[in-house]
Scaffold this active site. Structure first.
Site, PDB file in Angstrom:
ATOM      1  N   ASP A 177     -74.670 -15.726  16.075  1.00  0.00           N
ATOM      2  CA  ASP A 177     -74.245 -15.695  17.471  1.00  0.00           C
ATOM      3  C   ASP A 177     -74.303 -17.086  18.094  1.00  0.00           C
ATOM      4  O   ASP A 177     -73.459 -17.457  18.923  1.00  0.00           O
ATOM      5  CB  ASP A 177     -75.151 -14.724  18.237  1.00  0.00           C
ATOM      6  N   ASP A 180     -71.228 -19.461  18.158  1.00  0.00           N
ATOM      7  CA  ASP A 180     -70.140 -19.240  19.113  1.00  0.00           C
ATOM      8  C   ASP A 180     -70.419 -19.903  20.463  1.00  0.00           C
ATOM      9  O   ASP A 180     -69.560 -19.900  21.344  1.00  0.00           O
ATOM     10  CB  ASP A 180     -69.923 -17.740  19.333  1.00  0.00           C
ATOM     11  N   ASP A 355     -48.041  -1.440  19.088  1.00  0.00           N
ATOM     12  CA  ASP A 355     -48.093  -1.227  20.530  1.00  0.00           C
ATOM     13  C   ASP A 355     -49.520  -1.238  21.070  1.00  0.00           C
ATOM     14  O   ASP A 355     -49.748  -1.517  22.246  1.00  0.00           O
ATOM     15  CB  ASP A 355     -47.430   0.105  20.888  1.00  0.00           C
ATOM     16  N   GLU A 356     -50.486  -0.930  20.220  1.00  0.00           N
ATOM     17  CA  GLU A 356     -51.872  -0.814  20.679  1.00  0.00           C
ATOM     18  C   GLU A 356     -52.554  -2.158  20.876  1.00  0.00           C
ATOM     19  O   GLU A 356     -53.408  -2.310  21.742  1.00  0.00           O
ATOM     20  CB  GLU A 356     -52.679   0.020  19.679  1.00  0.00           C
ATOM     21  N   HIS A 475     -38.979  -2.391  24.688  1.00  0.00           N
ATOM     22  CA  HIS A 475     -39.765  -3.450  24.066  1.00  0.00           C
ATOM     23  C   HIS A 475     -38.876  -4.572  23.532  1.00  0.00           C
ATOM     24  O   HIS A 475     -37.801  -4.313  22.973  1.00  0.00           O
ATOM     25  CB  HIS A 475     -40.603  -2.899  22.914  1.00  0.00           C
ATOM     26  N   ASP A 477     -39.295  -6.281  20.918  1.00  0.00           N
ATOM     27  CA  ASP A 477     -39.122  -6.273  19.463  1.00  0.00           C
ATOM     28  C   ASP A 477     -37.988  -5.364  19.014  1.00  0.00           C
ATOM     29  O   ASP A 477     -37.683  -5.286  17.820  1.00  0.00           O
ATOM     30  CB  ASP A 477     -40.430  -5.916  18.750  1.00  0.00           C
ATOM     31  N   CYS A 648     -42.938  -1.843  14.890  1.00  0.00           N
ATOM     32  CA  CYS A 648     -43.741  -0.974  15.764  1.00  0.00           C
ATOM     33  C   CYS A 648     -44.896  -0.332  15.007  1.00  0.00           C
ATOM     34  O   CYS A 648     -45.956  -0.069  15.586  1.00  0.00           O
ATOM     35  CB  CYS A 648     -42.884   0.141  16.358  1.00  0.00           C
TER      36      CYS A 648
END
Length: 666
Positions: A177, A180, A355-356, A475, A477, A648
């Site tokens: 950690d 970062d 799409d997500e 969309h 695309d 997609c």
């Protein structure tokens, strides 16, 4: 000479005492207590003090004696210290005042100075290493010669596998950690007795408290030794100084990406405070500030190296995709790309993984890691990015409208990135974000403001808004894609083209193939011959409208990406209108997945002529001369009939740009 930092007054009635910081110039006010009858002065310092007299040579033409300066012409005295003090008050400055004769001083004022060395250092040179005693720490500048420290949003999960992102916790979760976070070092040197009357404070403003967190390194390697000292309701922290030469290490953690209400700059300050007495408030003696810019979330282009391709497995129902998965697996093997299949229990019947989410990354000189941007569409895959993508060195970010209202345009098939371009002399070495929106004046569907604001706020991939609302799904695309190319700009823009398709079909009709049909061999789907297609007035009318919509975007793309017609390839494609919006008649070939030179293209099931699909043959003739390999994949029943295609249904995590975002001049 260093700019003036502070003013110290002196008095002939009693000695004055001051703590000064090495490298900082101090102006001594010699006018505040001039003895009556004084007309000139001289000033001397001990060996550790540099004394400078600043004057206007046009006014002061001659000195009264070898070392005496007139008092009535704005002469100024400045001092700097040469090294940190070993004991308090070991440096002295004496100001002597003289009358008209200039022989014997009327009175003298003494100033005793203790010198502290103090430097708040970070990686302001952007080399990956903390730069000692850097200048211009308070100003963050862009470009290859720019200066200023960089902060990552600690949005991955290096801690335990369950739970939130690392920056959701006010403690260091693991040693990984720490990588970062950005290291800041406060170096001090001076006698311990200084801190009987002085305090060293590390502090942030209330505006930065929700955007940054600071940990102080403890005396050992255990995680518990890293103390959370700044952030949230902690605006200041007293640094414990014991005297002598000391190094205090701090780790700075980013909590928020640039956004509509946050330009991305945060400020960390170290201030030396003096207490005149136990009952009076402390006053600042010296402040050092380091400004950080929070690294933006960066998208990647389809022309960049693929690292991992994601696809969903759908086994239940009529529209299973097992054969599609086999084809994608074979394509991934050809491209040398890792394949990850999201099982049905995780996708919950939602196959539209493009799409997500959108894959991107964050970068600082000392660390780079991928970050997934989770769209607000929230269907079956809603939990997949957070539960399965977020992890060690893989971050997560999302933006959701507060009112919960979203449209199809909020899915990330409606989000793309061009390759690097140069437009009218201005370079975009990280490409430009493409967002589908509504036609000017139509006021229909748009991507949610909170998402658009976030994308614009990242600054370095200057978004371009296109017109996609003419499509049923809406969309970008569905009508464009970018593929790598060995010449010109290093890529080609592919645009769907109804006119190119009708032209191809007319040529085949003239060659005597009017009876060749679309959808040959699909069984359940009725065939349509070329003669029937070309006689369909409604289809011609639809094609003219769709072409005008694509041509509107063509003009925007040429203007905003600096493209010419030679940079664009028209891919034959037909659309039909239903309720005034367009849907692809046959599988939409520009909606492809690009894995380096390997293209996974929806199989169009076009008319078979000379034993091969004339649409496939045409696309091969357009793309294979660029060194691209075209693999046509059957997605008809698994994706096309559900209003989507290969792009997609897949998602690709790609290598980051080699160009560093901070070298841009926005």
């Amino acid at each position: 000479m260093v700019a003036k930092q502070r003013v110290i007054r002196v008095s002939t009635e009693q000695p004055n005492y001051a703590v000064c910081v090495l490298g900082i110039e101090v102006s001594i006010d010699i006018y505040g207590s001039i003895p009556k009858g004084s007309t000139s002065f001289d000033v001397r310092g001990t060996a550790g003090v540099g004394v400078y007299v600043v004057y206007n040579p046009e006014v002061v033409t001659a000195l009264k004696g070898p070392s005496k300066w007139p008092l009535d012409v704005g002469v100024e005295v400045r001092v700097t210290m040469k090294s940190p003090s070993k004991v308090v008050n070991d440096n002295k400055v004496r100001v002597s005042y003289y009358g008209p004769t200039g022989q014997t001083p009327i009175a003298s004022a003494w100033l005793y100075i203790t010198c502290m060395a103090m430097s708040l250092d970070a990686d302001t040179g952007r080399t990956g290493m903390v730069e000692s005693k850097a200048t211009n720490k308070t100003k963050w500048t862009w470009g290859p010669n720019g200066e200023g420290a960089i902060l990552l949003v600690n949005c991955d999960r290096d801690g335990p596998s369950s739970g939130n992102m690392d920056n959701a916790y006010p403690y260091v979760r693991s040693h990984a950690d720490l990588q970062d976070l950005s290291l800041v070092v406060l170096n001090t040197e001076g006698p311990a007795d200084v801190f009987e009357s002085h305090t060293l404070l590390l502090h942030i403003s209330m505006f930065d408290a929700t955007r940054v967190r600071v940990f102080q390194e403890g005396g050992n390697a255990s995680l518990s030794s890293y103390e959370h000292i700044l952030g949230s309701d902690k605006l200041s922290h007293t640094v414990g100084c014991k005297g002598g030469k000391e190094r205090h290490a701090f780790y700075v953690e980013g909590l928020a990406f640039p956004d509509a209400d946050f330009k991305g700059l945060v400020y960390l300050n170290a201030t030396l405070l003096e207490r005149a007495s136990q009952n009076s408030p402390a006053t600042p003696v010296f402040t050092e500030t380091v400004v950080f810019r929070v690294a933006p979330w960066l998208m990647t282009s389809s022309t960049m190296k693929p690292l991992e391709i994601f696809v969903c497995s759908i086994k239940k129902g009529h529209n299973t995709n097992e054969k599609f998965l086999e084809a994608i697996k074979a394509l991934a093997e050809k491209a040398g790309c890792k394949l990850t299949v999201c099982p049905e229990m995780e996708n919950r019947g939602d196959r539209w993984i493009q799409d997500e989410m959108e894959f991107g990354y964050v970068e600082a000189p000392h660390k780079t890691f991928p970050v997934v941007f989770d769209s607000p569409r929230n269907r079956g895959l809603v939990e997949f990015p957070f539960k399965k993508i977020l992890g060690p060195d893989f971050g997560y970010v999302t933006r959701e409208p507060k009112n919960g209202r979203i449209s199809s345009l909020d899915s990330f098939g409606n989000l793309d990135l061009s390759p690097p371009v140069k437009v009218k002399g201005k370079e975009y070495p990280l490409g430009r974000i493409l967002i589908g929106s509504s036609f000017p004046g139509s006021g229909n569907r748009k991507m949610a403001k909170i998402v658009r604001d976030f994308l614009y706020a990242q600054k370095v991939q200057s978004p371009v808004e296109l017109y996609s609302d003419w499509l049923t799904v809406g969309h970008v695309d569905e009508f464009l894609s970018f593929v790598p190319a060995p010449d010109r700009k290093g890529f080609r823009l592919l645009l769907a083209s109804p006119l190119a398709c009708l032209k191809l079909f007319k040529e085949k009709q003239k060659e005597g193939y009017g009876n060749a049909a679309l959808f040959e061999g699909l069984g359940k789907v009725g065939k349509i011959t070329l003669d029937e297609l070309l006689e369909d007035r409604l289809l011609r009318s639809d094609s003219k409208y769709v072409q005008s919509c694509i041509d509107w975007n063509r003009s925007i793309l040429k203007r905003e990406l600096g493209l010419s017609e030679r940079d664009i390839i028209d891919i034959p494609q037909l659309f039909t209108l239903e309720d005034a919006t367009a849907t692809a008649l046959f599988p939409d070939m520009v909606n492809m997945v690009v894995l380096g030179k390997h293209l996974g293209i929806p199989k169009p099931f076009g008319p078979i002529i000379h034993g091969q699909c004339c649409l496939e043959a045409n696309v091969r003739s357009l793309l294979e001369p660029l060194g691209l390999s075209c693999t046509f994949i059957d997605d008809f029943f698994s994706y096309h009939v559900l209003s989507g295609e290969i792009h997609c249904g897949t998602n690709v995590c790609r290598a980051p740009f080699s160009f560093h975002w901070w070298n841009i001049i926005p």
